[in-house]
Design a protein around this motif. Structure first.
Motif, PDB file in Angstrom:
ATOM      1  N   UNK A  65     -21.500  33.755  91.263  1.00 43.48           N
ATOM      2  CA  UNK A  65     -22.893  34.207  91.392  1.00 43.48           C
ATOM      3  C   UNK A  65     -23.567  34.250  90.024  1.00 43.48           C
ATOM      4  N   UNK A  89     -24.498  30.823  89.274  1.00 41.77           N
ATOM      5  CA  UNK A  89     -25.714  30.459  90.018  1.00 41.77           C
ATOM      6  C   UNK A  89     -26.959  31.002  89.334  1.00 41.77           C
ATOM      7  N   UNK A  92     -25.044  24.783  96.967  1.00 41.46           N
ATOM      8  CA  UNK A  92     -25.557  25.182  98.276  1.00 41.46           C
ATOM      9  C   UNK A  92     -24.942  24.326  99.387  1.00 41.46           C
ATOM     10  N   UNK A  93     -23.812  23.734  99.122  1.00 41.78           N
ATOM     11  CA  UNK A  93     -23.078  22.862 100.054  1.00 41.78           C
ATOM     12  C   UNK A  93     -23.972  21.804 100.691  1.00 41.78           C
ATOM     13  N   UNK A 139     -27.584  15.577  99.746  1.00 40.50           N
ATOM     14  CA  UNK A 139     -28.869  15.730  99.071  1.00 40.50           C
ATOM     15  C   UNK A 139     -28.663  15.630  97.557  1.00 40.50           C
ATOM     16  N   UNK A 187     -30.064  32.109 106.951  1.00 41.23           N
ATOM     17  CA  UNK A 187     -28.907  31.832 107.809  1.00 41.23           C
ATOM     18  C   UNK A 187     -29.218  31.997 109.288  1.00 41.23           C
ATOM     19  N   UNK A 244     -28.334  23.396 113.710  1.00 47.83           N
ATOM     20  CA  UNK A 244     -26.936  23.002 113.505  1.00 47.83           C
ATOM     21  C   UNK A 244     -26.137  22.969 114.812  1.00 47.83           C
ATOM     22  N   UNK A 259     -25.043  14.568 108.685  1.00 43.75           N
ATOM     23  CA  UNK A 259     -26.298  14.139 108.052  1.00 43.75           C
ATOM     24  C   UNK A 259     -26.611  12.683 108.417  1.00 43.75           C
ATOM     25  N   UNK A 303     -26.150  33.167  96.607  1.00 47.53           N
ATOM     26  CA  UNK A 303     -26.593  31.895  96.027  1.00 47.53           C
ATOM     27  C   UNK A 303     -27.913  31.459  96.646  1.00 47.53           C
ATOM     28  N   UNK A 304     -28.049  31.658  97.979  1.00 37.77           N
ATOM     29  CA  UNK A 304     -29.266  31.245  98.656  1.00 37.77           C
ATOM     30  C   UNK A 304     -30.491  31.944  98.092  1.00 37.77           C
ATOM     31  N   UNK A 320     -33.157  23.151 101.318  1.00 36.79           N
ATOM     32  CA  UNK A 320     -31.699  23.186 101.197  1.00 36.79           C
ATOM     33  C   UNK A 320     -31.201  24.621 101.366  1.00 36.79           C
ATOM     34  N   UNK A 321     -31.965  25.583 100.819  1.00 35.80           N
ATOM     35  CA  UNK A 321     -31.578  26.987 100.994  1.00 35.80           C
ATOM     36  C   UNK A 321     -31.647  27.368 102.477  1.00 35.80           C
ATOM     37  N   UNK A 322     -32.661  26.845 103.181  1.00 32.56           N
ATOM     38  CA  UNK A 322     -32.773  27.137 104.606  1.00 32.56           C
ATOM     39  C   UNK A 322     -31.594  26.608 105.408  1.00 32.56           C
ATOM     40  N   UNK A 375     -28.530  26.416 104.229  1.00 30.48           N
ATOM     41  CA  UNK A 375     -27.274  26.936 103.684  1.00 30.48           C
ATOM     42  C   UNK A 375     -26.740  28.084 104.551  1.00 30.48           C
ATOM     43  N   UNK A 376     -25.403  28.176 104.656  1.00 24.52           N
ATOM     44  CA  UNK A 376     -24.770  29.261 105.428  1.00 24.52           C
ATOM     45  C   UNK A 376     -23.791  30.015 104.554  1.00 24.52           C
ATOM     46  N   UNK A 377     -23.598  31.322 104.831  1.00 25.16           N
ATOM     47  CA  UNK A 377     -22.788  32.093 103.884  1.00 25.16           C
ATOM     48  C   UNK A 377     -21.316  31.798 103.866  1.00 25.16           C
ATOM     49  N   UNK A 417     -19.600  28.906 103.303  1.00 23.06           N
ATOM     50  CA  UNK A 417     -20.207  27.556 103.270  1.00 23.06           C
ATOM     51  C   UNK A 417     -19.430  26.571 104.128  1.00 23.06           C
ATOM     52  N   UNK A 455     -20.447  24.936 107.677  1.00 24.79           N
ATOM     53  CA  UNK A 455     -21.215  23.826 108.238  1.00 24.79           C
ATOM     54  C   UNK A 455     -22.687  24.106 108.057  1.00 24.79           C
ATOM     55  N   UNK A 456     -23.301  23.603 106.980  1.00 26.64           N
ATOM     56  CA  UNK A 456     -24.746  23.791 106.819  1.00 26.64           C
ATOM     57  C   UNK A 456     -25.512  22.978 107.849  1.00 26.64           C
ATOM     58  N   UNK A 457     -26.779  23.366 108.071  1.00 26.73           N
ATOM     59  CA  UNK A 457     -27.634  22.670 109.036  1.00 26.73           C
ATOM     60  C   UNK A 457     -27.968  21.279 108.507  1.00 26.73           C
ATOM     61  N   UNK A 458     -27.563  20.211 109.187  1.00 24.77           N
ATOM     62  CA  UNK A 458     -27.786  18.869 108.620  1.00 24.77           C
ATOM     63  C   UNK A 458     -29.229  18.392 108.706  1.00 24.77           C
ATOM     64  N   UNK A 508     -31.203  18.839 105.515  1.00 28.11           N
ATOM     65  CA  UNK A 508     -30.637  17.919 104.522  1.00 28.11           C
ATOM     66  C   UNK A 508     -31.217  16.519 104.695  1.00 28.11           C
TER      67      UNK A 508
END
Lengths: 313, 96
Positions: A6, A9, A50-51, A55, A117, A122, A138, B3-4, B47-49, B51-53, B55, B57-60, B63
């Protein structure tokens, strides 16, 4: 106890904001572009945190690498720009600063109130992955679920090269910069490696981060090296091939959609048995178009039978 | 503190800095860069939207939207730079 990642970050976020300020305030224009490239790479790093590796790859290859090359070649052409800045009145600057601070405050307030979140789309994507023909979410979204977006994006790229050729038609430009001997030796070593990396990114995009855009951008770097090293000189006679390259991706993409629609389905409702083949076909052709178009955008002026630089000497 | 949150605020700051630059900078090249900063700031928020805690499977979908945005942005940048080169050429010719 602060978690080390953190802390990383937070420092990265501060560095990115500071680089953004530095890009706009540094006096020297070359330094400005270099700082912008550093800013883009740091943003890509943040997106990895941010995984979002897809991107990050796209930002590093297209948003930073190729954009940086475009900026540097433009700077080369306009470097003799007369430095006669008309100063903006101080009041205007202060008023804009206040308004932008308000916008920052409002957006930050809204962001802090927004629940992060949320499920988003998803789960819907995960449910339909089996039918998409590829294993990477993606790529499934780009080439299957939201293929219209991607088709339009390829069209935008096509429109850009048409516009650039029109804007610079018939103009006389200073010759493009040439790489020195050492760089030419380097490019001979690097070219095969870049071709392999670009093709790999395209292929692996079906299962893992990568895909047509990242692969195409890496392959465009081959074009840049060929142009800079004078290993390839665009000739007026090559224009039909270039045009074919620009249109190829859009044509195949739209053609597949029409063929699928002709079989009584929706335009991008690929038959399940052929989904992967069709997606790879589209991706391959789009990759070629992206690589050719981005390299041509870097070259700028259309290769015409105009003697280069007769006036500027 | 996550991080988000950190990168979301970073993105908003970058967007505001870019907007300010686009409004008050005179030099065309710098103005294009300022708009480019705005687009990166907007990309941060998407990208922050996604992101999941943990980490996992983030929303593709966001992306994919940001990747589309990056390609559209380089197209717009290339056209803007061509216009800048042309403008420079015209100014140089009138000076002669």
């Amino acid at each position: 106890m602060v978690e080390p990642l953190l802390l990383f970050d937070a420092l990265l976020g501060l560095a990115i904001a500071a680089l953004a300020v530095a890009v706009l305030t540094v006096h020297d224009r070359f330094a400005m572009i270099v700082l912008f490239i550093v800013f883009g790479l740091m943003s890509a790093l943040a997106w990895v945190r941010l995984s979002a590796p897809d991107v990050a790859l796209a930002e590093a290859a297209i948003g930073t690498g190729l954009t940086g090359a475009l900026l540097l070649t433009t700077l080369h052409h306009i470097r003799a720009a007369p430095a006669a800045p008309v100063p903006v009145p101080g009041g205007v600057v202060v008023a804009n600063l206040g308004l932008c601070a308000l916008i920052f405050g409002g957006l930050a307030f809204a962001f802090l109130l927004t629940p992060l979140q949320a499920p988003g789309l998803a789960p819907a994507v995960a449910q339909n992955m089996a039918a998409s023909g590829v294993g990477h979410p993606v790529t499934a979204v780009l080439l299957n679920f939201r293929a219209y977006d991607t088709l339009m994006e390829v069209v935008v790229l096509l429109a850009a090269i048409v516009a650039v050729w029109m804007v610079e038609r018939g103009t006389v430009q200073a010759p493009a910069p040439v790489l020195g001997e050492i760089y030419r030796g380097f490019s001979r070593l690097a070219l095969p490696a870049i071709v392999v990396i670009g093709s790999y990114l395209l292929w692996v995009g079906a299962q893992a981060p990568g895909g047509a855009f990242q692969g195409g951008a890496v392959l465009a770097a081959v074009g840049l090296l060929l142009l800079l090293g004078r290993l390839y000189r665009p000739q007026p006679a090559h224009r039909p091939f270039a045009r074919a390259g620009f249109v190829l991706g859009t044509a195949v993409f739209a053609g597949v959609a029409l063929l699928v629609a002709g079989g009584g389905r929706l335009p991008f409702e690929y038959p399940a048995a052929h989904a992967k083949t069709l997606i790879l076909l589209i991706e391959g052709m789009v990759t070629i178009s992206i690589a050719v178009t981005l390299a041509a955008l870097f070259h700028g002026r259309e290769p015409e039978a105009v003697p280069v630089s007769e006036k500027s000497e | 503190m996550t991080s988000g949150l950190i990168f979301g605020l970073t993105g908003i700051a970058v967007f505001a800095i870019g907007l300010f630059g686009a409004l008050v900078m005179v030099e065309p090249l710098r103005r294009v860069l300022a708009l480019k900063l705005c687009s990166v700031g907007a990309g941060f928020l998407l990208v922050v939207g996604a992101w999941r805690e943990p980490p996992e499977a983030p929303d593709p979908v966001p992306h994919a939207l940001v990747i589309t945005g990056i390609v559209v942005m380089i197209s717009a940048t290339a056209v803007a730079l061509a216009l800048i080169r042309r403008l420079h050429m015209l100014e140089r010719d009138t000076d002669d």
